[in-house]
Each structure stands twice: as C-alpha cells, then as structure tokens.
Design a protein around this motif. Structure first.
Motif, mmCIF file in Angstrom:
data_model
loop_
_atom_site.group_PDB
_atom_site.id
_atom_site.type_symbol
_atom_site.label_atom_id
_atom_site.label_comp_id
_atom_site.label_asym_id
_atom_site.label_seq_id
_atom_site.Cartn_x
_atom_site.Cartn_y
_atom_site.Cartn_z
ATOM 1 N N ASP A 15 -23.839 30.940 6.903
ATOM 2 C CA ASP A 15 -24.007 31.972 5.884
ATOM 3 C C ASP A 15 -23.102 31.659 4.699
ATOM 4 O O ASP A 15 -21.890 31.472 4.863
ATOM 5 C CB ASP A 15 -23.660 33.351 6.451
ATOM 6 C CG ASP A 15 -23.715 34.433 5.389
ATOM 7 O OD1 ASP A 15 -24.820 34.813 4.997
ATOM 8 O OD2 ASP A 15 -22.637 34.898 4.951
ATOM 9 N N MET A 16 -23.683 31.590 3.501
ATOM 10 C CA MET A 16 -22.901 31.337 2.288
ATOM 11 C C MET A 16 -22.237 32.643 1.843
ATOM 12 O O MET A 16 -22.925 33.643 1.607
ATOM 13 C CB MET A 16 -23.795 30.803 1.163
ATOM 14 C CG MET A 16 -24.677 29.644 1.574
ATOM 15 S SD MET A 16 -23.776 28.241 2.237
ATOM 16 C CE MET A 16 -25.028 27.546 3.333
ATOM 17 N N ALA A 21 -22.804 35.371 -6.241
ATOM 18 C CA ALA A 21 -21.535 35.469 -6.967
ATOM 19 C C ALA A 21 -20.788 34.150 -6.926
ATOM 20 O O ALA A 21 -20.148 33.747 -7.906
ATOM 21 C CB ALA A 21 -20.684 36.594 -6.374
ATOM 22 N N SER A 22 -20.858 33.445 -5.789
ATOM 23 C CA SER A 22 -20.168 32.166 -5.668
ATOM 24 C C SER A 22 -20.770 31.122 -6.604
ATOM 25 O O SER A 22 -20.041 30.363 -7.263
ATOM 26 C CB SER A 22 -20.238 31.664 -4.222
ATOM 27 O OG SER A 22 -19.518 32.511 -3.353
ATOM 28 N N PRO A 32 -14.541 31.119 -6.390
ATOM 29 C CA PRO A 32 -15.417 32.199 -5.918
ATOM 30 C C PRO A 32 -14.727 33.211 -5.018
ATOM 31 O O PRO A 32 -15.143 34.367 -4.956
ATOM 32 C CB PRO A 32 -16.503 31.444 -5.133
ATOM 33 C CG PRO A 32 -16.495 30.065 -5.687
ATOM 34 C CD PRO A 32 -15.055 29.787 -6.030
ATOM 35 N N MET A 33 -13.656 32.786 -4.328
ATOM 36 C CA MET A 33 -12.990 33.678 -3.391
ATOM 37 C C MET A 33 -11.941 34.565 -4.074
ATOM 38 O O MET A 33 -11.505 35.565 -3.505
ATOM 39 C CB MET A 33 -12.321 32.870 -2.276
ATOM 40 C CG MET A 33 -13.280 31.978 -1.507
ATOM 41 S SD MET A 33 -14.655 32.869 -0.758
ATOM 42 C CE MET A 33 -13.790 33.792 0.503
ATOM 43 N N LYS A 137 -17.199 20.006 9.708
ATOM 44 C CA LYS A 137 -17.630 18.991 8.741
ATOM 45 C C LYS A 137 -18.615 19.571 7.732
ATOM 46 O O LYS A 137 -18.514 19.309 6.526
ATOM 47 C CB LYS A 137 -18.252 17.806 9.481
ATOM 48 C CG LYS A 137 -17.247 16.969 10.264
ATOM 49 C CD LYS A 137 -17.940 15.840 11.017
ATOM 50 C CE LYS A 137 -16.921 15.005 11.798
ATOM 51 N NZ LYS A 137 -17.560 13.913 12.569
ATOM 52 N N ILE A 138 -19.566 20.349 8.229
ATOM 53 C CA ILE A 138 -20.553 20.961 7.331
ATOM 54 C C ILE A 138 -19.863 21.918 6.367
ATOM 55 O O ILE A 138 -20.137 21.918 5.154
ATOM 56 C CB ILE A 138 -21.633 21.697 8.150
ATOM 57 C CG1 ILE A 138 -22.531 20.680 8.863
ATOM 58 C CG2 ILE A 138 -22.461 22.620 7.255
ATOM 59 C CD1 ILE A 138 -23.560 21.307 9.795
ATOM 60 N N ARG A 139 -18.958 22.715 6.890
ATOM 61 C CA ARG A 139 -18.262 23.704 6.063
ATOM 62 C C ARG A 139 -17.457 23.008 4.961
ATOM 63 O O ARG A 139 -17.481 23.430 3.795
ATOM 64 C CB ARG A 139 -17.349 24.545 6.949
ATOM 65 C CG ARG A 139 -16.793 25.802 6.306
ATOM 66 C CD ARG A 139 -16.220 26.733 7.354
ATOM 67 N NE ARG A 139 -15.795 27.988 6.772
ATOM 68 C CZ ARG A 139 -14.539 28.274 6.432
ATOM 69 N NH1 ARG A 139 -13.575 27.389 6.650
ATOM 70 N NH2 ARG A 139 -14.241 29.442 5.891
ATOM 71 N N ALA A 140 -16.774 21.928 5.335
ATOM 72 C CA ALA A 140 -15.969 21.190 4.358
ATOM 73 C C ALA A 140 -16.851 20.511 3.313
ATOM 74 O O ALA A 140 -16.515 20.497 2.122
ATOM 75 C CB ALA A 140 -15.112 20.155 5.080
ATOM 76 N N GLU A 141 -17.998 19.972 3.736
ATOM 77 C CA GLU A 141 -18.858 19.259 2.792
ATOM 78 C C GLU A 141 -19.545 20.222 1.830
ATOM 79 O O GLU A 141 -19.716 19.898 0.653
ATOM 80 C CB GLU A 141 -19.895 18.434 3.555
ATOM 81 C CG GLU A 141 -20.621 17.441 2.675
ATOM 82 C CD GLU A 141 -21.337 16.358 3.430
ATOM 83 O OE1 GLU A 141 -22.073 15.589 2.780
ATOM 84 O OE2 GLU A 141 -21.194 16.279 4.669
ATOM 85 N N ILE A 142 -19.937 21.404 2.304
ATOM 86 C CA ILE A 142 -20.529 22.393 1.403
ATOM 87 C C ILE A 142 -19.508 22.849 0.370
ATOM 88 O O ILE A 142 -19.815 22.990 -0.820
ATOM 89 C CB ILE A 142 -21.067 23.597 2.205
ATOM 90 C CG1 ILE A 142 -22.310 23.185 3.009
ATOM 91 C CG2 ILE A 142 -21.414 24.767 1.284
ATOM 92 C CD1 ILE A 142 -22.859 24.269 3.919
ATOM 93 N N LEU A 143 -18.264 23.038 0.804
ATOM 94 C CA LEU A 143 -17.207 23.443 -0.124
ATOM 95 C C LEU A 143 -16.932 22.351 -1.150
ATOM 96 O O LEU A 143 -16.806 22.622 -2.353
ATOM 97 C CB LEU A 143 -15.930 23.771 0.645
ATOM 98 C CG LEU A 143 -14.724 24.222 -0.194
ATOM 99 C CD1 LEU A 143 -15.057 25.495 -0.967
ATOM 100 C CD2 LEU A 143 -13.501 24.431 0.691
ATOM 101 N N GLU A 144 -16.880 21.107 -0.689
ATOM 102 C CA GLU A 144 -16.584 19.995 -1.595
ATOM 103 C C GLU A 144 -17.737 19.737 -2.560
ATOM 104 O O GLU A 144 -17.526 19.469 -3.747
ATOM 105 C CB GLU A 144 -16.308 18.730 -0.794
ATOM 106 C CG GLU A 144 -15.976 17.518 -1.664
ATOM 107 C CD GLU A 144 -15.720 16.270 -0.839
ATOM 108 O OE1 GLU A 144 -15.549 15.189 -1.447
ATOM 109 O OE2 GLU A 144 -15.696 16.360 0.402
ATOM 110 N N SER A 145 -18.980 19.836 -2.071
ATOM 111 C CA SER A 145 -20.142 19.493 -2.891
ATOM 112 C C SER A 145 -20.573 20.610 -3.830
ATOM 113 O O SER A 145 -21.045 20.347 -4.938
ATOM 114 C CB SER A 145 -21.328 19.115 -1.987
ATOM 115 O OG SER A 145 -21.011 18.014 -1.162
ATOM 116 N N PHE A 146 -20.407 21.864 -3.390
ATOM 117 C CA PHE A 146 -20.933 22.983 -4.168
ATOM 118 C C PHE A 146 -19.878 24.014 -4.559
ATOM 119 O O PHE A 146 -20.173 24.928 -5.328
ATOM 120 C CB PHE A 146 -22.052 23.685 -3.390
ATOM 121 C CG PHE A 146 -23.165 22.765 -2.980
ATOM 122 C CD1 PHE A 146 -24.148 22.383 -3.885
ATOM 123 C CD2 PHE A 146 -23.224 22.252 -1.697
ATOM 124 C CE1 PHE A 146 -25.170 21.530 -3.513
ATOM 125 C CE2 PHE A 146 -24.244 21.396 -1.304
ATOM 126 C CZ PHE A 146 -25.218 21.024 -2.219
#
Length: 417
Positions: A15-16, A21-22, A32-33, A137-146
């Motif tokens: 879940d994003m 808003a982000s 965003p936080m 890994k997914i959480r870190a990559e979503i944060l880094e990429s988007f």
C-alpha cells in the motif's frame, strides 16, 4: 482450527502511503512524510472533497480522505493545497507495477486499486531471499525510484496480507501474519477495522454483540449463514484467517453484465436541463456497448435529488429488441424520468445502465424499421472519437449550459487529469 488442509502462500499486500499526496509532494521536491499537503478535486469549490492528505497533515489536524476543502487548516502557512492530477497518479502506479514485475511474474501480481497491489512471491527465496527480505527490497526500491513510502503486509493468503497491512504495517512499515498469528494479531481488532466489513455490516454484527474479530470467530457458523447467507460464511472463515481466493492467474477477466455511467453533478439541475446529461451518459454507455459488440434489453435510470429535496428514484424498463443505439436508450430513459420524477425537486445525481446483454450480431433487426443506418452512424461517431478524441464530434446540446461531455473529457475518474 486445523490449518493443515488450507493453502499457504507468500503473499505481499503493498500500500502506497497517502499516494496522491505523496506524488504531489515529490513533484514539488518535498518530503511526502513531513509536508502538510492536501490534494483536492477542485480548489475553487469550498465543498470539494479532500482526495488525499499527507501523513503529517492527518496526524496534526485529523484531516482524512472524507474531509472537505473548507475543513482544511488554511490558517497554517505551511499548508499546501494542490489540485488532483489523475494522469500523474496513473502513470506512477503503472511504473510501480512494472518495477514489481522485476520480482514476480505478471500472473503473480494483482492490482487492487491505483495505490494498492498484491504480489505472490512463492519460490523466490534463492533469487531475492525470504518474504520479509523481498518486502524490504521492494520497499527500499519504491522509495528510491519514486520517493514514495509504502507499507507491506505479508500473509499466507490475500486476506491475511491485506488485514495485517491495515492493522500493523502502516505503523511498522512491514508486518507478517501467518495462520498461527491470527488470534494474537487480528482477533483483538474491532470488526470495523477489518477489510470487507462496512458500516452496515458493523451495525448488524454489533447488534449481535460482536465487537471484535475474535468474537466473530467464536460465533456460530450456522447462525451467521442463516442471518447473512454466503457473506456470513465468508466472514466466519475470514475471522479465522482463511481465504481461498486465487493468488495466481488472470485476476481481471470477468464477464461483463452491464454497461453504465453516472455522476454527481457540480450543481443542482432542473427538469428542463437534465435531459442533456442523460443523453450524454447514454451516448457513452452505448459507445462502450458497441465497442464490446454487445446490446442490451434492460435500460435503467437513477436520479438523486439535492440535499434540500432528498430522495430520488431508480427504475428500469425492458424492451423487446436489444439495442446499443444512443437515441433508443435515451428515449426509454426520458420515459422513465417523466413517469417517476416528482416534478419539483432539484437533481444532483444521475446514472444510466444498459443490461440484460446479448451479442450484437445475434440480435434481430426490426423488419418494419431500418435501424442499420442509425447503428452505422453510431460506429462512425465512435471511430472519429477514438481517432481524434472524445470531443472531436459532439451533439449541439453538449454546448448548452447543462452539457457535461466537454468538462468530463478533461477528467479521469471524475477528477482533472
């Protein structure tokens, strides 16, 4: 409960956090936080809905996705108000899905909404590690990429992954719930916090003395089935953490049962101008039916009155020959309107539906009326709009004050693109 007979999978529910808003915060170069940011449908309308509030705005002022524009703390100089841009959110959602395809095959990815998605990661340990490692890994990559923070729930099935995400991962970042964890992690939760239980069901269960998920699990299955039917049985098994819905396959292929369009109008409409809205909604509904090579025999019209009047009606009528011709559907809708409209109330909501579908090539033509020209005209208009845009060809009535087609063409899902 003996869980040995039930399937065990490694399902992630992602879940994003405050997705709209982000995305807007990242576009502005903000965190965003931490930013106090609200996304609204139309900043020019005081009653416009807040579509998303940043985590900081939710925490500081209690603003939620059901708040209105006039409830925002405009006295706070740190507050940022932006208009929704649905095209941007769809683009980012698609790109996140593409990223997830680097971890799992397409068949294992099930989008639930624009900002929420299930991913089944069975058998990927040698490539990416255990489910918790994959989630990190997914959480870190979503944060880094988007630049977007996400919460991830992990469970033996979709239900467990979704509920543990809602209850625990939104605070912890990543949370796990296996069958053996249900009594500890899920049963203490109030039933209204559980995915799939709405306000009406909550009231029904509360009247039975059921307040928590644990109390629902301890209820009599036969009584729940008798009281709520199939839904009661599903609630019971969900309370025990059991969900047999598929975790692989084509999740979006469903049989089309009807075509419909509706909207809440931006202002109150009178009897004299509502016909324009009905015509334009019939046009879009029949266009979709023609594209799918379908025609329908049941035409439905729903009208909702404004708050001052309250109420409305919802009526349908069946015709002898299935149709996907705009004017045929429109004429039936107007017959329904003239029959059931109270004659004085202002109108704020309208929707139309074409149902009881048949394959268009199997429908019989009326021997006493040449409808082939009217059908061909519809296809010609569809082709022009598909090639040059939805407003490339419009009826003259769409340019009148009551027309909605031009305004709708600028929006996605009812909000500006």
């Amino acid at each position: 409960m003996d869980y040995t007979a039930y399937p065990r999978n490694d399902v992630l529910c992602i879940d994003m956090r405050s997705f709209y808003a982000s995305v807007e915060a990242v576009k502005l170069g903000l965190d965003p936080m931490k930013a106090l940011l609200a996304v609204v449908g139309d900043p020019n309308r005081s009653g416009s809905i807040v579509l998303a509030a940043s985590p900081a705005l939710k925490e500081k002022y209690g603003i939620s996705n059901v708040s209105r524009f006039f409830e925002l703390p405009i006295h706070d100089p740190a507050l940022i108000i932006v208009q929704a841009h649905m095209g941007d959110y769809i683009h980012v959602s698609v790109e996140i899905t593409k990223l997830l395809m680097e971890y799992a095959p397409k068949e294992a990815i099930h989008p639930y909404s624009i900002d929420e998605i299930w991913v089944t990661v069975n058998g990927l340990e040698k490539l990416f590690g255990d489910p918790c490692q994959i989630a990190r890994k997914i959480r870190a990559e979503i944060l880094e990429s988007f630049g977007i923070t996400c919460s991830i729930g992990i469970g033996d099935n979709k239900f467990l992954a979704k509920v543990v995400m809602d209850l625990h991962a939104k605070k912890q970042g990543i949370a796990v719930c296996r069958y053996e964890d249900v009594s500890e992690k899920l049963w203490p939760a109030p039933i209204e916090k559980i995915w799939g239980i709405g306000n009406r069901m909550k009231k029904n269960l509360n009247r039975m003395g059921i307040i928590t998920l644990g109390q629902l699990a301890g209820s009599d299955l036969k009584y729940l089935k008798k009281r709520f039917g199939v839904m009661g049985e599903q609630l019971y098994w969900h309370a025990w953490g059991i969900d047999l819905s598929p975790v692989f396959g084509d999740f979006i292929k469903t049989e089309q049962k009807s075509f419909g369009h509706g909207m809440t109008l931006l202002r109150d409409y009178s009897e004299s101008e509502i016909g324009i809205c009905i015509l334009e909604l019939c046009e879009e509904t029949c266009r979709r039916a023609r594209t799918a090579k379908q025609a329908g025999k049941t035409i439905h019209l729903g009208i909702g009155y404004s708050k001052e009047s309250s109420g409305g009606f919802s009526r349908s009528r069946s015709i002898i020959t299935p149709t996907n011709i705009t004017m045929d559907m429109y004429e039936v809708c107007m017959q329904l309107f003239r029959t059931f409209y109270d004659g004085s109330s202002s109108i704020r909501r309208v929707y139309v539906t074409l149902g009881h579908l048949y394959d268009d090539d199997q429908t019989q033509l009326n021997l006493f009326e040449d409808i082939s020209k009217r059908k061909n005209l519809g296809f010609v208009m569809d082709n022009i709009r598909e090639k040059y845009g939805s407003t490339a060809i419009l009826r003259a009535s769409s340019y009148l004050p009551g027309g909605i087609a031009i305004d709708r063409s600028k929006k996605i899902g009812g909000h500006f693109a």
